[in-house]
Write a protein that holds these residues in place. Structure first.
Motif, PDB file in Angstrom:
ATOM      1  N   ASN A 120      -2.471 -12.830   6.342  1.00  0.00           N
ATOM      2  CA  ASN A 120      -3.535 -12.881   5.340  1.00  0.00           C
ATOM      3  C   ASN A 120      -2.907 -13.171   3.981  1.00  0.00           C
ATOM      4  OD1 ASN A 120      -5.164 -11.865   7.439  1.00  0.00           O
ATOM      5  ND2 ASN A 120      -4.688  -9.764   6.851  1.00  0.00           N
ATOM      6  N   THR A 154     -11.952  -0.930   6.946  1.00  0.00           N
ATOM      7  CA  THR A 154     -11.118  -1.468   8.023  1.00  0.00           C
ATOM      8  C   THR A 154     -10.123  -2.506   7.516  1.00  0.00           C
ATOM      9  OG1 THR A 154     -12.994  -2.890   8.384  1.00  0.00           O
ATOM     10  CG2 THR A 154     -12.652  -1.151   9.970  1.00  0.00           C
ATOM     11  N   ASP A 155     -10.545  -3.308   6.526  1.00  0.00           N
ATOM     12  CA  ASP A 155      -9.692  -4.402   6.047  1.00  0.00           C
ATOM     13  C   ASP A 155      -8.355  -3.891   5.539  1.00  0.00           C
ATOM     14  OD1 ASP A 155     -11.810  -6.063   6.555  1.00  0.00           O
ATOM     15  OD2 ASP A 155     -12.541  -6.089   4.496  1.00  0.00           O
ATOM     16  N   ILE A 156      -8.391  -2.781   4.848  1.00  0.00           N
ATOM     17  CA  ILE A 156      -7.162  -2.291   4.247  1.00  0.00           C
ATOM     18  C   ILE A 156      -6.382  -1.397   5.221  1.00  0.00           C
ATOM     19  CG2 ILE A 156      -8.220  -0.288   3.070  1.00  0.00           C
ATOM     20  CD1 ILE A 156      -5.624  -2.552   1.442  1.00  0.00           C
ATOM     21  N   ILE A 182      -6.086  -2.615  -3.060  1.00  0.00           N
ATOM     22  CA  ILE A 182      -7.329  -2.949  -2.361  1.00  0.00           C
ATOM     23  C   ILE A 182      -7.912  -4.237  -2.927  1.00  0.00           C
ATOM     24  CG2 ILE A 182      -9.716  -2.218  -1.978  1.00  0.00           C
ATOM     25  CD1 ILE A 182      -8.628   0.696  -2.010  1.00  0.00           C
ATOM     26  N   ASN A 221     -16.472  -0.037   9.200  1.00  0.00           N
ATOM     27  CA  ASN A 221     -17.079  -1.136   8.456  1.00  0.00           C
ATOM     28  C   ASN A 221     -18.233  -0.649   7.587  1.00  0.00           C
ATOM     29  OD1 ASN A 221     -15.480  -3.334   9.234  1.00  0.00           O
ATOM     30  ND2 ASN A 221     -16.502  -3.404  11.214  1.00  0.00           N
ATOM     31  N   ASN A 242      -5.639  -7.400  -2.331  1.00  0.00           N
ATOM     32  CA  ASN A 242      -5.640  -7.825  -0.927  1.00  0.00           C
ATOM     33  C   ASN A 242      -6.970  -8.435  -0.525  1.00  0.00           C
ATOM     34  OD1 ASN A 242      -3.125  -6.756  -0.744  1.00  0.00           O
ATOM     35  ND2 ASN A 242      -3.564  -5.374   0.948  1.00  0.00           N
ATOM     36  N   SER A 260      -9.715  -6.766   0.061  1.00  0.00           N
ATOM     37  CA  SER A 260     -10.334  -5.935   1.094  1.00  0.00           C
ATOM     38  C   SER A 260     -11.754  -5.564   0.698  1.00  0.00           C
ATOM     39  CB  SER A 260      -9.525  -4.655   1.277  1.00  0.00           C
ATOM     40  OG  SER A 260      -8.204  -4.957   1.605  1.00  0.00           O
ATOM     41  N   LYS A 292       0.817  -1.219   0.000  1.00  0.00           N
ATOM     42  CA  LYS A 292       0.000   0.000   0.000  1.00  0.00           C
ATOM     43  C   LYS A 292       0.845   1.261   0.000  1.00  0.00           C
ATOM     44  CE  LYS A 292       0.752  -2.494   3.343  1.00  0.00           C
ATOM     45  NZ  LYS A 292       0.606  -3.853   3.722  1.00  0.00           N
ATOM     46  N   ASP A 310      -7.901 -15.155   5.364  1.00  0.00           N
ATOM     47  CA  ASP A 310      -7.485 -14.145   6.321  1.00  0.00           C
ATOM     48  C   ASP A 310      -7.236 -14.834   7.659  1.00  0.00           C
ATOM     49  OD1 ASP A 310      -7.557 -12.068   4.570  1.00  0.00           O
ATOM     50  OD2 ASP A 310      -9.588 -11.419   5.105  1.00  0.00           O
ATOM     51  N   GLU A 368      -3.770  -2.903   7.679  1.00  0.00           N
ATOM     52  CA  GLU A 368      -2.492  -3.375   7.134  1.00  0.00           C
ATOM     53  C   GLU A 368      -1.535  -2.221   6.832  1.00  0.00           C
ATOM     54  OE1 GLU A 368      -3.163  -6.134   3.944  1.00  0.00           O
ATOM     55  OE2 GLU A 368      -4.366  -7.459   5.196  1.00  0.00           O
TER      56      GLU A 368
END
Lengths: 698, 215
Positions: free
Chosen positions: A649, A72-74, A63, A121, A66, A68, A2, A667, A77
């Motif tokens: 992940n 929040t998911d990205i 994104i 989220n 990964n 995502s 990222k 994940d 990290e």
């Protein structure tokens, strides 16, 4: 990974990536340009390599690769970012709580925070072009909340494939479906996106009837219209709507009493922005932006002993703003802005659910950029916010960039950010029947309300803090950032960033008294002074045309300055294992709760010219203090810590030339679970997705 | 030097029971012993009620600091006891709690550092009618904090309960633990352990039988 910043600095390095089928189908202007354009740092379009402040860009490809789904998911990290739990998933940036980072979508703020936390989220990542993260106070441009940093989510306005359909299925019956459509005529562009997200939620707490993540049905849609009125004028309309239905099964404990409740929560979030841009000349342009957003949340619970519990929050925010960019000369560019905000909140947690609490803000800002040579850029800016509910705020900022040579460059920024007392801190009038009937009163009316209760004979005790209640002031942070970017060679780059944030007037909830029943009464006071400091080290290395490595590390120290002063003056005690009290030593102090000294992440990335990709990402976070167990209100070695952990992940996929792409991922491969401290981290989860992009007729 | 003395005092205090504390040389009164009382049950939990509250018989455990022993509850209306415990509530023999001339206040500091009760100290008395107690009730007030998330009770570091006994003598108490065996449960302990191992006081005290305000 990222940290595309460094990859992108390395020109030519991405050619292999650009050849990949992935980017051929998803036109990513970032990578094809080599040096991406950033808007968040200066509120004007600037090349990343010319910015004076540290910015992280996460692009669409990262994104997507990964896997995502939600913001929040990205974010979890990223270097220097930790997720927080409680009132949804928020983020902690450089050790500062979620309240101190402003979240923007296309430059407009999201509202609807619970206890200062905006649940990230809520934000689907389906049609995101990129996410820009600016660390350090940026209040001089964005006003309140931009104290730790700014996260700006920029939706994809490019005119790529006319139709994209995506479907993903994963553990816990999590289904995510996307539909994206685009079309354009000569002067008109339309883009629409619909996302549906459903999950059964999960319970990682053994023998618990309450789910850590609750079953959710969530729909969101964004629509964008861009209309070129003339070659110099265009009009952009953005709308975003999210609807969430959440099933709650909640257990709340207070004073040894656990109360179980079941019910439903419905959240609606609407954002509309309309912008008129006009370019007078090559040197002068202006934009008029209007924005309105409403966040509406209703929670209806029924406790096990039959008491209904209803929680309503309706937050609206309307803003009108003009920004003018003027290039005075070849070396000097200026930005001027003025605006007004009308903000109101209705909540069952205030004295009346029907009465809207209102705050009106007027503000003006200016920023001057001086670039005497290719090597040196200096930017100064200031913003003034005045409002009806609390003291005015003034936020200056100064930053500079110095390019020593083609390999080394330095950025330095210093600025003041602020966070206004929020509505809850001013107006809360809340008694929690679902958890022992404690009360929290906003500072604007706490004394009045408590005095009234006292007359009725309901107050047991008033604490010294009660007599200290007065009009809240904004919280201030002075931030200092120094960044050194070193491009070692065409394959490798590193960057080191030192940071320090000093915060004063921290608004904290404090117990101000008790009811005669013994239930607690809280309110808010400007009492704290704190700091966060440390460094971030990031690096990128390209092994060959297909493989690359990336990593980031943050070292963080935090502390409450008043507590440190108390420890030094010998008035803070701790207990040994026998329970005997003794004086606490400064080296036993661990700083602010929920902050970890170390955070590390690493990523291995593979991209083949044929469209195959694979990545493995690891995150490590060291232990953090969660509970005080010796009653000294200071976090020390003897307190309760959440253990450090590693989460790994991985995702792999392939893009085909006919527009179909597939992906599968796992994940949390090692299945790390800490139900109490990491409710947002489920055990090992699997997912698989398929996506189809209709090919554009050439 | 003061620190060292304290360390020595503490070290001696560790030697489980009835060891005389080392004293400043200028102290003229006879040193008093620190006594540790372990696992004193105080209205222990019998079960979990339908309302989610821990259930108990509602008993009070009366204690004589003079004799270092439990006093039968039939003697509640006498001056045989000095201090009494019922869950997190601590009573002294005075006011609405008993016929004695007791009292108490909370001293912020270390047990061993409290060598003389300050002259300007004022002893409060119990008045249950006004929900006002010499040792105030509630989390974060007198001797403990309660954590709503972990549901654990932790004694506050650096708090000494200064007691005037039923007959007007003086004592000082430090609450060491609230759980059976003198070890605070980990946050992850089972609900059952948290319920049934609580309300067992471990505390140390020093009692000055000669009526002086020094220890």
């Amino acid at each position: 990974m990222k940290k595309t910043r460094y990859l992108l600095i390395l020109l030519g390095l991405f050619q292999a990536v650009n050849l990949s089928a992935q980017t051929r189908f998803v036109k990513d202007t970032l990578e094809s340009n080599g040096d991406s354009v950033v808007v968040t740092a200066t509120r004007t379009e600037r090349k990343l390599s010319n910015l004076t402040v540290p910015v992280t860009i996460i692009n669409a490809k990262t994104i997507q690769q990964n896997g995502s789904l939600r913001l929040t998911d990205i974010l979890k990290e990223q270097t220097g970012i930790n997720l927080t739990s409680g009132f949804g998933a928020g983020i902690q940036l450089q050790g500062l709580n979620p309240d101190y980072t402003i979240i923007l979508i296309n430059g407009e703020p999201l509202v609807g925070r619970t206890a200062g936390v905006l649940d990230l989220n809520r934000i689907a990542l389906g049609n995101i072009k990129k996410i820009e993260i600016v660390k350090g106070p940026s209040s001089s441009l964005y006003g309140s909340e931009a104290m730790a940093g700014v996260i700006n989510i920029i939706t994809d306005a490019s005119m790529g494939a006319p139709l994209t359909i995506g479907l993903r299925y994963g553990t816990y019956n999590t289904v995510d479906a996307n539909l994206e459509t685009k079309f354009q005529t000569k002067n008109f562009q339309y883009q629409g996106f619909i996302n549906s997200y459903n999950t059964d939620g999960y319970s990682i707490r053994p023998n618990s009837n309450s789910r850590v993540r609750t079953p959710i049905e969530r729909y969101s849609t964004t629509q964008q219209i861009k209309w070129n009125l003339s070659s110099k004028t265009n009009f952009v309309l953005n709308t975003r709507y999210t609807n969430e239905q959440i099933q709650n099964e909640i257990a709340v404990s207070n004073n040894g009493v656990t109360i179980y409740s079941i019910g439903k929560e419905a959240i609606q979030d609407l954002n509309v922005s309309a912008t008129l841009n006009h370019r007078f000349s090559k040197k002068l342009k202006t934009s008029l932006r209007t924005y309105t957003t409403t966040y509406d949340a209703v929670q209806n619970l029924l406790t096990i002993n039959g008491l209904p519990y209803r929680d309503v929050l309706n937050h609206n925010f309307k803003r009108i703003e003009n920004q003018t960019d003027w290039d005075l000369s070849k070396n000097i560019q200026a930005v001027f802005g003025v605006g007004a905000v009308l903000e109101g909140v209705k909540s069952s947690r205030y004295d009346s659910e029907k009465l809207r609490k209102q705050n009106d803000i007027q503000y003006a800002f200016t920023q001057w950029e001086w670039k005497p040579s290719e090597q040196f850029t200096l930017i100064g800016g200031v913003r003034f916010d005045q409002n009806t509910q609390f003291a005015s705020a003034y936020s200056p900022k100064l930053s500079m960039l110095y390019k020593l040579n083609s390999k080394h460059q330095f950025r330095f920024s210093v600025g003041q950010g602020f966070k206004a007392p929020d509505f809850r801190q001013l107006f809360l009038d809340f008694t929690n029947a679902a958890a022992g009937s404690y009360s929290v009163f906003g500072s604007a009316q706490a004394q009045q309300v408590i005095a009234r209760l006292d007359v009725l004979g309901q107050i047991g005790n008033l604490f010294p803090n009660y007599y200290l209640l007065k009009a809240l002031k904004p919280e201030y942070s002075n931030g200092l950032h120094l960044t050194w970017d070193w491009k070692i060679n065409a394959r490798s780059a590193v960057s080191l960033q030192l940071f320090r944030n000093d915060i004063k007037n921290l608004i904290e909830s404090q117990q101000v008294g008790t009811y005669i029943t013994g239930a607690q009464i809280y309110s808010y006071l400007n009492i704290g002074r704190a700091f966060t400091t440390g460094f971030e080290l990031e690096g990128q290395h390209k092994l060959n045309a297909n493989w690359s490595l990336g990593g980031g590390y943050q070292y963080l120290r935090t502390g409450d300055k008043d507590q440190i002063a108390d420890i030094k003056s010998g008035t803070v005690y701790t207990k040994n294992s026998q329970g005997y009290s003794r004086l606490m030593k400064l080296n036993e102090y661990v700083g602010l709760p929920n902050t970890s000294k170390h955070k590390l992440q690493a990523k291995i990335n593979y991209n083949s010219p044929k469209g195959y990709y694979l990545n493995v990402r690891a995150i490590y976070r060291s232990k953090w203090a969660v509970n005080n167990n010796n009653g000294n209100e200071v976090f020390d070695n003897g307190d309760v810590f959440a253990s450090g952990y590693v989460a790994i992940n991985s995702a792999a996929g392939k893009s085909f030339k006919n527009g179909i792409s597939v992906q599968a991922g796992i994940d949390n491969i090692s299945n790390y679970i800490d139900a109490a401290n990491l409710p947002n981290l489920p055990g090992r989860t699997f997912y698989t997705s398929v996506k189809y992009q209709l090919q554009k007729n050439k | 030097m003061k620190k060292n003395l304290r360390k020595i005092a503490m070290g001696l205090g560790l030697c489980i029971a009835l060891v005389a504390c080392s004293k400043d040389e200028e102290t003229i009164v006879v040193p008093v012993s620190a006594i540790t009382v372990k696992d004193l049950a105080a209205d222990t939990v019998t079960g979990l009620g339908a309302d989610g509250r821990p259930q108990s018989a509602g008993t009070t455990t009366y204690y004589s600091l003079v004799d270092n022993k439990i006093v039968a509850s039939s003697d509640a209306a006498s001056t045989k006891w000095d201090i009494a415990f019922s869950s997190t509530k601590i009573l002294v023999n005075c006011g609405t709690s008993g016929p004695g001339i007791g009292g108490a206040f909370v001293f912020k500091g270390l047990f061993d550092d409290l060598k003389t009760i300050p002259v300007d100290s004022s002893f409060a008395t119990d008045n249950s009618n006004a929900a006002s107690f010499a040792i105030p009730l509630g989390s974060g007030r007198a001797w403990y904090t309660y954590d709503g998330l972990t549901t654990l009770v932790s004694p506050i570091a650096g708090r000494v309960l200064v007691i005037r006994t039923a007959t007007g003598k003086f004592a000082k108490i430090e609450i060491l633990n609230y759980y059976k065996g003198g070890v605070t449960l980990p946050a992850t302990a089972s609900v059952s352990d948290k319920l049934f191992k609580q309300r067992y006081y471990t505390f140390r005290y020093a009692y000055q039988p000669n009526g002086a305000k020094t220890f």
